[in-house]
Design an enzyme around this catalytic site. Structure first.
Site, PDB file in Angstrom:
ATOM      1  N   ARG A 256       0.915  -1.150  -0.072  1.00 22.38           N
ATOM      2  CA  ARG A 256       0.150   0.057   0.054  1.00 22.38           C
ATOM      3  C   ARG A 256       0.861   1.230  -0.127  1.00 22.38           C
ATOM      4  O   ARG A 256       1.633   1.200   0.707  1.00 22.38           O
ATOM      5  CB  ARG A 256      -0.940   0.189   1.404  1.00 22.38           C
ATOM      6  CG  ARG A 256      -1.908  -0.929   1.170  1.00 22.38           C
ATOM      7  CD  ARG A 256      -2.967  -0.374   0.251  1.00 22.38           C
ATOM      8  NE  ARG A 256      -4.368  -1.438   0.298  1.00 22.38           N
ATOM      9  CZ  ARG A 256      -4.400  -2.299  -0.578  1.00 22.38           C
ATOM     10  NH1 ARG A 256      -3.484  -2.704  -1.729  1.00 22.38           N
ATOM     11  NH2 ARG A 256      -5.578  -2.902  -0.680  1.00 22.38           N
ATOM     12  N   GLU A 285      -3.319   7.506  -4.342  1.00 23.93           N
ATOM     13  CA  GLU A 285      -3.751   7.132  -5.472  1.00 23.93           C
ATOM     14  C   GLU A 285      -5.020   7.875  -6.055  1.00 23.93           C
ATOM     15  O   GLU A 285      -5.835   8.003  -5.076  1.00 23.93           O
ATOM     16  CB  GLU A 285      -3.906   5.879  -5.549  1.00 23.93           C
ATOM     17  CG  GLU A 285      -2.637   4.746  -5.278  1.00 23.93           C
ATOM     18  CD  GLU A 285      -3.055   3.318  -5.336  1.00 23.93           C
ATOM     19  OE1 GLU A 285      -3.845   3.078  -5.660  1.00 23.93           O
ATOM     20  OE2 GLU A 285      -2.024   2.896  -4.892  1.00 23.93           O
ATOM     21  N   HIS A 303      -0.979   0.233  -9.966  1.00 19.68           N
ATOM     22  CA  HIS A 303      -1.703  -0.479  -9.211  1.00 19.68           C
ATOM     23  C   HIS A 303      -2.415  -2.021  -9.723  1.00 19.68           C
ATOM     24  O   HIS A 303      -3.398  -2.011  -9.744  1.00 19.68           O
ATOM     25  CB  HIS A 303      -2.939  -0.008  -8.171  1.00 19.68           C
ATOM     26  CG  HIS A 303      -3.067  -0.658  -6.855  1.00 19.68           C
ATOM     27  ND1 HIS A 303      -3.400   0.119  -5.642  1.00 19.68           N
ATOM     28  CD2 HIS A 303      -3.197  -2.056  -6.532  1.00 19.68           C
ATOM     29  CE1 HIS A 303      -3.760  -0.917  -4.872  1.00 19.68           C
ATOM     30  NE2 HIS A 303      -3.383  -1.931  -5.219  1.00 19.68           N
TER      31      HIS A 303
HETATM   32  C1  DGY Z   1      -5.710  -6.049  -2.874  1.00 16.23           C
HETATM   33  O1  DGY Z   1      -6.248  -6.882  -3.063  1.00 16.23           O
HETATM   34  O2  DGY Z   1      -5.535  -5.568  -1.741  1.00 16.23           O
HETATM   35  C2  DGY Z   1      -4.765  -5.306  -3.994  1.00 16.23           C
HETATM   36  O3  DGY Z   1      -4.012  -4.459  -3.482  1.00 16.23           O
HETATM   37  C3  DGY Z   1      -5.566  -5.303  -5.091  1.00 16.23           C
HETATM   38  O4  DGY Z   1      -5.301  -5.969  -6.057  1.00 16.23           O
END
Ligand code: DGY
Length: 346
Positions: A256, A285, A303
């Site tokens: 993240r 983002e 992402h």
């Molecule tokens: C998640 O599933 O948390 C990813 O970041 C998205 O693909």
């Protein structure tokens, strides 16, 4: 069939008295939608590839029993109030930092996620970024597209660095971090990991060694982040941590964005106090920190960690199965707030 793909009509709706009503906030693979409609749920989906606006989401969620939502949507008290009587929030992601889980639990709302099905895809994306930055693949591609960019083989052109035999530092040894470490075996790497708990089986299987974060940062050639976003991991990698890394090391983030202080990272990349970075996630983002796109020593992806056909299909069916189980009064396999069952006596 619920999904229309129609450009002119953003939503489709099935209504029947007493049917549980579910809202799906974006176009997702059809398999999950088929499961939801096959289960007899009243389904409306935002059949668009653009994000639904906050205002429209607040309006659409009103009166729904279930919400199948994305990591980019803030599911907070305001939204739960707007919904009125939500029973299940099925996040189409493994991470669920977008959801106020404590608030949902207080209200007896089941929250679910999609673990496991995107582990390999996300670990592979981390490797894709690692190799791209280590072997300067994106810079090479840019050069090839310039007129007369490629002048033939050159002894000193775009020298990168070996990956094999180097030290890989895994920050967060959950499913994805462990998968990334396992994949390193083909490259004969020394693996260090930082985690709250000792992972005995993982250590036996991979030879990975548990160390503290500072040691990992000092000794690794590639540092790959795999922690969930929580108050304790916000800016886990900041100016101090970046300054501990070797100036030949690269940072990879598929976890993240807010785990890294993006401004401090831009400074470190600009000052070459670290060699490079491969990023799939960002602090705010879809905005990027000023200066990030001007740097050559960073590879940027939008992402895409779980963005394979297989992973997204499985996420779609898993989120739908979670939703159906929750609305049927069963305990969904991927409930992230099991306390909700105790609290409500279910
Ligand atoms: C998640 O599933 O948390 C990813 O970041 C998205 O693909």
């Amino acid at each position: 069939m619920v999904e229309t793909g129609a450009e002119t009509r953003k939503t489709t709706q099935k209504t029947q008295k007493n049917m549980y009503k579910v809202f799906v906030t974006r176009r997702i693979p059809q398999e999950g939608l088929d499961l939801l409609s096959g289960a007899g749920l009243g389904l409306e989906s935002f059949a668009d590839d653009n994000p639904i606006s906050r205002q429209e989401l607040l309006e659409k969620v009103a009166g729904r029993d279930g919400l199948l939502c994305l990591l980019s949507e803030r599911i907070d008290k305001e939204l739960m109030d707007a919904a009125g009587s939500l029973r299940v929030i099925a996040n189409y992601a493994v991470g669920y930092d977008n959801i106020d889980v404590a608030e949902a639990t207080r209200r007896g709302i089941i929250v679910t996620n999609t673990p496991g099905v995107l582990t390999v895809a996300t670990a592979e994306m981390a490797w894709a970024l690692l190799f791209s930055i280590a072997r300067r693949v994106v810079e090479a591609d840019r050069l090839m597209r310039q007129t007369k960019g490629f002048r033939g083989w050159e002894p000193m052109l775009l020298l990168g660095e070996d990956v094999s035999g180097k030290t890989l530092g895994i920050v967060g040894a959950g499913r994805i971090g462990q998968a990334m470490a396992r994949m390193s075996r083909g490259f004969d790497m020394r693996v260090l990991y930082f985690s709250r708990s000792v992972k005995e089986d993982f250590q036996k299987e991979t030879g990975a060694q548990k160390v503290d974060l500072d040691t990992l940062l000092r000794e690794s050639d590639f540092v790959s982040l795999h922690v969930p976003l929580m108050p304790e991991t916000h800016h886990l990698i900041g100016q101090r941590e970046l300054s501990l890394m070797k100036n030949t090391a690269c940072l990879i983030n598929t976890a993240r964005g807010p785990v890294v202080d993006e401004k401090a990272l831009v400074d470190a990349l600009r000052g070459k106090t670290i060699a490079g970075a491969g990023l799939d996630v960002y602090e705010e983002e879809p905005r990027l920190a000023p200066g990030l796109t001007e740097l050559d020593n960073v590879v940027l992806a939008p992402h895409l960690g779980s963005a394979t056909v297989e992973a997204r299909r499985n996420m779609s069916t898993m989120a739908a199965e979670n939703m159906i189980a929750g609305l049927r009064g069963e305990r969904p396999e991927n409930t992230v707030n099991p306390e909700v069952f105790k609290a409500t006596g279910r």
